[in-house]
Enzyme design. Sequence first.
Site, PDB file in Angstrom:
ATOM      1  N   HIS A  96       0.836  -1.210   0.000  1.00 12.95           N
ATOM      2  CA  HIS A  96       0.000   0.000   0.000  1.00 12.95           C
ATOM      3  C   HIS A  96       0.865   1.251   0.000  1.00 12.95           C
ATOM      4  O   HIS A  96       0.604   2.199  -0.762  1.00 12.95           O
ATOM      5  CB  HIS A  96      -0.910  -0.007   1.222  1.00 12.95           C
ATOM      6  N   GLU A  97       1.889   1.274   0.848  1.00  8.68           N
ATOM      7  CA  GLU A  97       2.775   2.436   0.886  1.00  8.68           C
ATOM      8  C   GLU A  97       3.531   2.588  -0.433  1.00  8.68           C
ATOM      9  O   GLU A  97       3.801   3.710  -0.883  1.00  8.68           O
ATOM     10  CB  GLU A  97       3.745   2.325   2.055  1.00  8.68           C
TER      11      GLU A  97
ATOM     12  N   HIS B 167       1.566   4.557  -2.818  1.00 12.99           N
ATOM     13  CA  HIS B 167       1.721   6.012  -2.704  1.00 12.99           C
ATOM     14  C   HIS B 167       2.978   6.483  -3.438  1.00 12.99           C
ATOM     15  O   HIS B 167       2.974   7.546  -4.084  1.00 12.99           O
ATOM     16  CB  HIS B 167       1.818   6.411  -1.231  1.00 12.99           C
TER      17      HIS B 167
ATOM     18  N   HIS C  99       3.145   9.116  -6.549  1.00 14.72           N
ATOM     19  CA  HIS C  99       4.036  10.273  -6.587  1.00 14.72           C
ATOM     20  C   HIS C  99       4.862  10.290  -7.864  1.00 14.72           C
ATOM     21  O   HIS C  99       4.999  11.327  -8.528  1.00 14.72           O
ATOM     22  CB  HIS C  99       4.947  10.253  -5.361  1.00 14.72           C
TER      23      HIS C  99
END
Length: 226
Positions: free
Chosen positions: A100-101, A104, A108
């Site tokens: 999940h991270e 991100h 980005h």
Amino acid sequence: MTGFYYASYGLVIIGALISIIASWNVKRTYKKYSSYGNLRGIRAEQVAQAILSSAGIYDVRIERVLGSLTDHYSPREKVLRLSDSVYGSTSVAAIGVAAHECGHAIQHAKGYVPLAFRSAVIPVVNIGSTLSWPVILLGLIFGWTGLIDVGIILFSLVVLFQFITLPVEFNASGRALSILRERNILYGQELDASRKVLIAAALTYVAALVSSILQLLRLVLLRRRR
């Protein structure tokens, strides 16, 4: 006015209960599936590194951070931080969180607009979060309705931020699950378990938004009563 004031606290209590239940649910779900190791025996930070590399991202560091479920990605620093309960773990829960991270980080790298907008408004939101209640209280103490209005507007920025956060978080989870499936990192029930963990985590953001909306509604109702 006094009876209405105390009755309006019902909105705050409802919001608090929703947040407490959501927080309890994510901790319970993570704990349940943190005992399920993946068949490949791969660790969460290894999964994160593999996902970043496959996405062509080589300038993001992976670091360990203290705490449990304190995982986050910092776009400004280009650092992906995994908590003690995730880093080094082979559980399907930890792998889901790490992926999940990574979602991100991929957002980005690809210029995902909601993430960029959320990052841009953080300074303004921090001001709103810090000043909203002091301004509202001063307005109530001195009877300055204009000051109360300013405080409500500042608090509205917090609600707006939480609203923007929802698509960012759901999109990151969607990316994570797709990658875990397409790269055969997790299989069958392993993937289902990770999905349940990520859904539980996403619901905490929904709960935070609902709680803030109820608080904002209470403030607006109190302002109209005045």
